[in-house]
Design an enzyme around this catalytic site. Structure first.
Site, PDB file in Angstrom:
ATOM      1  N   GLY A  86       0.814  -1.213   0.000  1.00 15.32           N
ATOM      2  CA  GLY A  86       0.000   0.000   0.000  1.00 15.32           C
ATOM      3  C   GLY A  86       0.846   1.260   0.000  1.00 15.32           C
ATOM      4  O   GLY A  86       0.522   2.250  -0.673  1.00 15.32           O
ATOM      5  N   THR A  87       1.923   1.258   0.758  1.00 14.62           N
ATOM      6  CA  THR A  87       2.768   2.452   0.863  1.00 14.62           C
ATOM      7  C   THR A  87       3.353   2.812  -0.505  1.00 14.62           C
ATOM      8  O   THR A  87       3.300   3.972  -0.923  1.00 14.62           O
ATOM      9  CB  THR A  87       3.888   2.203   1.892  1.00 14.62           C
ATOM     10  OG1 THR A  87       3.273   1.942   3.164  1.00 14.62           O
ATOM     11  CG2 THR A  87       4.818   3.395   2.011  1.00 14.62           C
ATOM     12  N   ASN A 136      -8.446   3.890   8.225  1.00 16.20           N
ATOM     13  CA  ASN A 136      -7.856   2.761   8.943  1.00 16.20           C
ATOM     14  C   ASN A 136      -7.996   2.859  10.452  1.00 16.20           C
ATOM     15  O   ASN A 136      -7.896   1.863  11.147  1.00 16.20           O
ATOM     16  CB  ASN A 136      -6.375   2.613   8.566  1.00 16.20           C
ATOM     17  CG  ASN A 136      -5.609   3.909   8.619  1.00 16.20           C
ATOM     18  OD1 ASN A 136      -5.960   4.882   7.939  1.00 16.20           O
ATOM     19  ND2 ASN A 136      -4.580   3.959   9.434  1.00 16.20           N
ATOM     20  N   GLN A 187      -7.864  -0.365   3.251  1.00 14.12           N
ATOM     21  CA  GLN A 187      -8.764  -0.963   4.250  1.00 14.12           C
ATOM     22  C   GLN A 187     -10.066  -1.473   3.630  1.00 14.12           C
ATOM     23  O   GLN A 187     -10.813  -2.200   4.280  1.00 14.12           O
ATOM     24  CB  GLN A 187      -9.111   0.066   5.347  1.00 14.12           C
ATOM     25  CG  GLN A 187      -7.947   0.446   6.226  1.00 14.12           C
ATOM     26  CD  GLN A 187      -7.495  -0.673   7.157  1.00 14.12           C
ATOM     27  OE1 GLN A 187      -8.269  -1.524   7.572  1.00 14.12           O
ATOM     28  NE2 GLN A 187      -6.217  -0.673   7.495  1.00 14.12           N
ATOM     29  N   SER A 214      -3.470  -3.471  -0.628  1.00 16.49           N
ATOM     30  CA  SER A 214      -2.340  -4.192  -0.041  1.00 16.49           C
ATOM     31  C   SER A 214      -2.809  -5.570   0.422  1.00 16.49           C
ATOM     32  O   SER A 214      -3.787  -5.687   1.168  1.00 16.49           O
ATOM     33  CB  SER A 214      -1.800  -3.388   1.140  1.00 16.49           C
ATOM     34  OG  SER A 214      -0.787  -4.118   1.785  1.00 16.49           O
ATOM     35  N   HIS A 256      -1.771  -7.829   2.564  1.00 16.48           N
ATOM     36  CA  HIS A 256      -1.791  -8.297   3.960  1.00 16.48           C
ATOM     37  C   HIS A 256      -2.959  -7.730   4.762  1.00 16.48           C
ATOM     38  O   HIS A 256      -3.174  -8.123   5.909  1.00 16.48           O
ATOM     39  CB  HIS A 256      -0.451  -8.034   4.655  1.00 16.48           C
ATOM     40  CG  HIS A 256      -0.182  -6.619   5.068  1.00 16.48           C
ATOM     41  ND1 HIS A 256      -0.368  -6.191   6.362  1.00 16.48           N
ATOM     42  CD2 HIS A 256       0.260  -5.553   4.378  1.00 16.48           C
ATOM     43  CE1 HIS A 256      -0.029  -4.909   6.443  1.00 16.48           C
ATOM     44  NE2 HIS A 256       0.353  -4.501   5.253  1.00 16.48           N
ATOM     45  N   THR A 302      12.092  -7.306 -10.274  1.00 13.09           N
ATOM     46  CA  THR A 302      11.686  -8.701 -10.490  1.00 13.09           C
ATOM     47  C   THR A 302      10.352  -8.966  -9.803  1.00 13.09           C
ATOM     48  O   THR A 302      10.175  -8.627  -8.623  1.00 13.09           O
ATOM     49  CB  THR A 302      12.763  -9.654  -9.937  1.00 13.09           C
ATOM     50  OG1 THR A 302      13.978  -9.365 -10.627  1.00 13.09           O
ATOM     51  CG2 THR A 302      12.386 -11.107 -10.129  1.00 13.09           C
ATOM     52  N   CYS A 324       1.229   2.625  12.909  1.00 12.25           N
ATOM     53  CA  CYS A 324       2.277   3.520  12.411  1.00 12.25           C
ATOM     54  C   CYS A 324       2.558   4.652  13.386  1.00 12.25           C
ATOM     55  O   CYS A 324       3.648   5.201  13.413  1.00 12.25           O
ATOM     56  CB  CYS A 324       1.873   4.086  11.076  1.00 12.25           C
ATOM     57  SG  CYS A 324       1.072   2.874  10.028  1.00 12.25           S
TER      58      CYS A 324
HETATM   59  C1  PLP Z   1      -1.850  -0.467   5.979  1.00  9.11           C
HETATM   60  C2  PLP Z   1      -2.227   0.744   5.190  1.00  9.11           C
HETATM   61  C3  PLP Z   1      -1.359   1.317   4.246  1.00  9.11           C
HETATM   62  C4  PLP Z   1       0.044   0.793   4.051  1.00  9.11           C
HETATM   63  O1  PLP Z   1       0.046  -0.441   3.383  1.00  9.11           O
HETATM   64  P1  PLP Z   1       1.363  -1.368   3.483  1.00  9.11           P
HETATM   65  O2  PLP Z   1       1.084  -2.462   2.505  1.00  9.11           O
HETATM   66  O3  PLP Z   1       1.427  -1.864   4.876  1.00  9.11           O
HETATM   67  O4  PLP Z   1       2.510  -0.527   3.076  1.00  9.11           O
HETATM   68  C5  PLP Z   1      -1.789   2.405   3.532  1.00  9.11           C
HETATM   69  N1  PLP Z   1      -3.017   2.920   3.708  1.00  9.11           N
HETATM   70  C6  PLP Z   1      -3.894   2.408   4.586  1.00  9.11           C
HETATM   71  C7  PLP Z   1      -5.249   3.005   4.723  1.00  9.11           C
HETATM   72  C8  PLP Z   1      -3.527   1.305   5.371  1.00  9.11           C
HETATM   73  O5  PLP Z   1      -4.387   0.819   6.257  1.00  9.11           O
END
Ligand code: PLP
Length: 392
Positions: free
Chosen positions: A69-70, A149, A177, A197, A199, A235, A323
């Site tokens: 996500g980042t 989030n 989210q 993202s 995870h 990659t 965070c």
């Molecule tokens: C967790 C999160 C991110 C970051 O995603 P990562 O895959 O952990 O880098 C960005 N935005 C929101 C709203 C999130 O909850």
């Protein structure tokens, strides 16, 4: 253990893990290889592109895989500014964005880009009228998250997207989210770019995606090889991408059943806390809210001590976002909702998944009913408050 921190990360699904396993062992080819051994890896990536695209009504060719996500948020904001031919550049974000968006915007500001940070109301909602009023001739991009989030509020994407497209401005949403948790449709919501993202929906860590609408010009953020149609070098993380695809397909298949089931556990916690714990305030919108999000402020409580005592009871929860924990600053989200510093410090986020049971919910509320009075009994502020209530 009771795990109630699914907004920070989720458990990898068995099916996603099983899908990944061959690509960590036998099928280890670099997907860019020209020999037939690489064909299985590249086919698996294309399957995941279709599986993830289906969750948001996109075409597979509009999905670009990233490290999470980042990275997707950084790419959307910085890439849009980089590709814009406007002389002066301006972007619009909301005050409650994740740090990946907020800090990307701040970095752009250092380079001379003007940034408008829109306020939110007491429930955390962005007003579409505010979005429209902030648009200028030099506006390149609007970035408003799909769901927050920390407090779980779901933003009015369809209205914001309609305004963006009517005014010829790109619309990005951080849907980390929301993806796999609530319905999203890039067409109906007029979304040009969307971050997700793996995870956060029972896929593996370290892999994500950016949806980029066909025809949208986006600067290259990662320079290097020709992967992802020369738009994102590096990659390909084959096992990660395969795991994300499997998790996305699973999330889509069970979304209709999951939303009411998880919401029922959420509402049970919200009702019990509201009735059984005094001086507790629900943060975020009561109904326009992620199925798995509960966020409360408890007056006269210090969030960190509450988390330590919950941990001692085997409960994983969080105050605000992972965070920001570790810093003593109160959450920028709760402050943007208008909460004073001292109250924002006593916040608790419980984020549920489809694995959370009613029994888990009851155990957590029962534990809070012991922890909170105990912490309050040690607070001089609470003592003063009770004394002044007694006089009134
Ligand atoms: C967790 C999160 C991110 C970051 O995603 P990562 O895959 O952990 O880098 C960005 N935005 C929101 C709203 C999130 O909850």
């Amino acid at each position: 253990m009771i795990y109630m921190d699914n907004a920070a990360t989720t458990r990898l699904s068995e099916r996603a893990f099983e899908a990944m396993r061959p690509y960590m062992m036998e099928q280890y080819a670099n997907a860019a290889g020209t020999y037939s051994f690489a064909a299985a890896s590249s086919a698996a990536i294309e399957k995941a592109r279709a599986q993830t695209a289906a969750v948001i009504g996109a075409k597979p060719a509009e999905i670009y895989f990233t490290s999470g996500g980042t990275e997707s948020d950084n790419w959307a904001l910085k890439g849009a500014v980089l590709a814009s031919k406007k002389e002066k550049k301006h972007i619009i974000i909301s005050a409650i964005e994740h740090h990946a968006v907020l800090h990307s915007a701040r970095a752009l500001e250092q380079q001379g880009v003007e940034v408008t940070v829109l306020p939110v109301d007491a429930d955390g909602l962005v007003s579409p009228a505010d979005v429209e009023a902030a648009i200028r001739p030099e506006t390149v991009l609007i970035s408003v998250m799909a769901a927050n989030n920390e407090v779980g509020t779901i933003e009015p994407l369809e209205q914001i997207g309609e305004i963006a497209h009517r005014c010829g401005v790109l619309f990005h949403t951080d849907a980390v989210q929301a993806f796999g948790h609530i319905p999203l449709d890039v067409e109906a919501m007029h979304i040009d770019m969307l971050s997700a993202s793996a995870h956060k929906f029972h896929g593996p860590k370290g892999v994500g995606l950016l949806y980029v609408r066909r025809g949208v010009k986006l600067g290259v953020f990662m320079d290097g090889g020709a992967q992802e149609k020369k738009r994102r070098a590096g990659t390909s993380n084959v096992p990660g991408i395969v795991g994300m695809g499997a998790a996305a397909e699973e999330a889509k298949a069970r979304m209709d059943a999951m939303i009411p089931a998880v919401s029922a556990v959420r509402d049970h916690i919200i009702e019990r806390i509201g009735k059984e714990i005094p001086y507790a305030k629900l943060n975020g919108h009561r109904t326009q809210r992620l199925p798995g999000n509960v966020n409360f402020c408890f007056r006269f409580i210090e969030g960190e001590s509450m988390l330590m005592l919950l941990d001692a009871d085997g409960i994983c929860a969080s105050s605000g976002s992972a965070c920001t924990s570790g810093s003593l600053d109160p959450s920028h989200v709760l402050l943007a909702l208008g909460l004073p510093h001292e109250i924002a410090h006593g916040s608790l986020r419980l984020s549920l998944s489809e694995e959370t049971t009613m029994a888990d919910a009851d155990k957590v509320v029962d534990s809070l009913k012991v922890i909170i009075p105990r912490l309050r009994s040690m607070s001089p502020l609470y003592e003063d408050f009770v004394r002044s209530e007694g006089r009134a």
